[in-house]
Write an enzyme that holds these catalytic residues in place. Sequence first.
Site, mmCIF file in Angstrom:
data_model
loop_
_atom_site.group_PDB
_atom_site.id
_atom_site.type_symbol
_atom_site.label_atom_id
_atom_site.label_comp_id
_atom_site.label_asym_id
_atom_site.label_seq_id
_atom_site.Cartn_x
_atom_site.Cartn_y
_atom_site.Cartn_z
ATOM 1 N N HIS A 189 -0.076 -8.960 0.861
ATOM 2 C CA HIS A 189 -1.134 -9.136 1.873
ATOM 3 C C HIS A 189 -1.707 -10.544 1.902
ATOM 4 C CE1 HIS A 189 -1.200 -5.002 0.188
ATOM 5 N NE2 HIS A 189 -1.093 -4.710 1.465
ATOM 6 N N CYS B 252 3.605 -12.260 2.047
ATOM 7 C CA CYS B 252 4.665 -12.237 3.062
ATOM 8 C C CYS B 252 4.651 -13.561 3.833
ATOM 9 C CB CYS B 252 4.428 -11.074 4.023
ATOM 10 S SG CYS B 252 5.609 -11.091 5.392
ATOM 11 N N HIS C 273 0.832 -1.201 0.000
ATOM 12 C CA HIS C 273 0.000 0.000 0.000
ATOM 13 C C HIS C 273 0.869 1.255 0.000
ATOM 14 C CE1 HIS C 273 -3.667 -2.386 1.638
ATOM 15 N NE2 HIS C 273 -3.630 -2.348 0.322
ATOM 16 N N THR D 16 -1.609 -9.244 10.937
ATOM 17 C CA THR D 16 -0.195 -9.032 11.316
ATOM 18 C C THR D 16 0.116 -7.586 11.686
ATOM 19 O OG1 THR D 16 0.334 -8.628 9.004
ATOM 20 C CG2 THR D 16 0.686 -10.873 9.816
ATOM 21 N N SER E 163 -2.584 -0.297 6.836
ATOM 22 C CA SER E 163 -3.016 -0.577 8.203
ATOM 23 C C SER E 163 -1.898 -0.276 9.202
ATOM 24 C CB SER E 163 -3.437 -2.047 8.299
ATOM 25 O OG SER E 163 -3.654 -2.420 9.621
ATOM 26 N N CYS F 12 3.296 -9.102 13.437
ATOM 27 C CA CYS F 12 4.651 -9.393 12.945
ATOM 28 C C CYS F 12 5.710 -8.519 13.619
ATOM 29 C CB CYS F 12 4.698 -9.229 11.436
ATOM 30 S SG CYS F 12 4.770 -7.522 10.915
ATOM 31 N N HIS G 82 -10.023 -5.498 5.002
ATOM 32 C CA HIS G 82 -8.610 -5.333 4.649
ATOM 33 C C HIS G 82 -8.176 -6.555 3.826
ATOM 34 C CE1 HIS G 82 -4.224 -5.240 5.051
ATOM 35 N NE2 HIS G 82 -4.365 -3.940 5.231
ATOM 36 N N GLU H 35 -5.586 -8.354 3.749
ATOM 37 C CA GLU H 35 -4.998 -9.477 4.506
ATOM 38 C C GLU H 35 -6.086 -10.300 5.198
ATOM 39 O OE1 GLU H 35 -1.775 -8.571 7.322
ATOM 40 O OE2 GLU H 35 -2.418 -10.340 8.455
HETATM 41 S S1 SF4 Z 1 4.249 -5.670 7.805
HETATM 42 FE FE1 SF4 Z 1 4.816 -7.663 8.656
HETATM 43 S S2 SF4 Z 1 3.370 -9.124 7.764
HETATM 44 FE FE2 SF4 Z 1 3.242 -7.234 6.546
HETATM 45 S S3 SF4 Z 1 4.672 -7.554 4.881
HETATM 46 FE FE3 SF4 Z 1 5.836 -6.542 6.510
HETATM 47 S S4 SF4 Z 1 6.773 -8.233 7.703
HETATM 48 FE FE4 SF4 Z 1 5.143 -9.095 6.443
#
Ligand code: SF4
Length: 342
Positions: free
Chosen positions: A92, A114, A56, A183, A242, A213, A142, A144
């Site tokens: 996502h 990811c 994004h 995440t 987000s 994450c 969203h 994800e």
């Molecule tokens: S924010 Fe976290 S979950 Fe999202 S792409 Fe980056 S490491 Fe991966």
Amino acid sequence: MSDHAPNGDASAPHQLTIRLCGPRGFCAGVDRAIQIVVLALKKYGAPVYVRHEIVHNRYVVEGLQARGAVFIEELHEIPTEHRQCPVVFSAHGVPKSVPADAEARNLFYLDATCPLVSKVHKQAMRHQRLGRHVVLIGHAGHPEVIGTMGQLPEGSVSIVETEEDAARLQRPGEGELGFVTQTTLSVDDTAGVIRALQERFPDIIAPAAESICYATTNRQDAVKQAAPGTDLFLIVGAPNSSNSKRLVEVALKAGADRSLLVQRADDIPWHEIAANAVIGLSAGASAPEIIVEEIVEGFRERFATQLELAITVEETENFPVMRDLRDVELTNADMAFLNGSA
Ligand code: SF4
């Protein structure tokens, strides 16, 4: 903020302090996703189709478009004569129906989900395999969340966004419940939602490991540390990012007087910034460093700017791309684009 509007008087420049957070900006998952598109363009030539914004960030998306990437929302938008061109799925993650649709259409796809999002998919699938109804803490709509829900049969997931949602949730049937989270949520707010779920359903089962994450946690920690005493906290990020929006909330909760999400230096309300202000500065996981540099430069043009670093941890995470793309050679210009500095 006050009513001064300093305008870069070179003889007596107004002072200002920037507290620059680290870690900030690109995470390993974003880095990998952008690499996949750039490497695919090098290896297979343009066009490379990308389903949904790869990450994004408008600057990144426009940079990839300039190299020959074509962004689409659904696979049917790929013209029949381009069916042999690669299509990349965004960081996502996607519902299972998307790769299935790609296979049915005989498309060549590269999945840039990811690995930490894939981990949440596995956590959710494990709950479901063990007969548990899945509670997904996250923001409805969203990408994800759509991707995680799409790993499981319809009706096997309930979304909970707030503590109030958790308190109202009804157990569907007699079976066990298990939760996972998006995440990129606020670490502190999510702890509250989990507490509310555990109060309502003491037997609810947590995933084996944290779903939020490392990049989200680290960026929030750095903002939390830097925020007390700041007059304005700027977060570089897109309105649909987000993790960037959460950083604005974290800055305010941790003591910043005001916090704003900005996409470029032009978005900053320069006339509202007072002399001697303390400005916090960080960037969401999808924001390139070049925009942080543009903002610091914008302050330097207007104020005698002192830079303070608020570094909480060094990040060393690196997610390799798929084997087929590892032998592609990159130029210095490609490398600069990939590390966010061009
Ligand atoms: S924010 Fe976290 S979950 Fe999202 S792409 Fe980056 S490491 Fe991966």
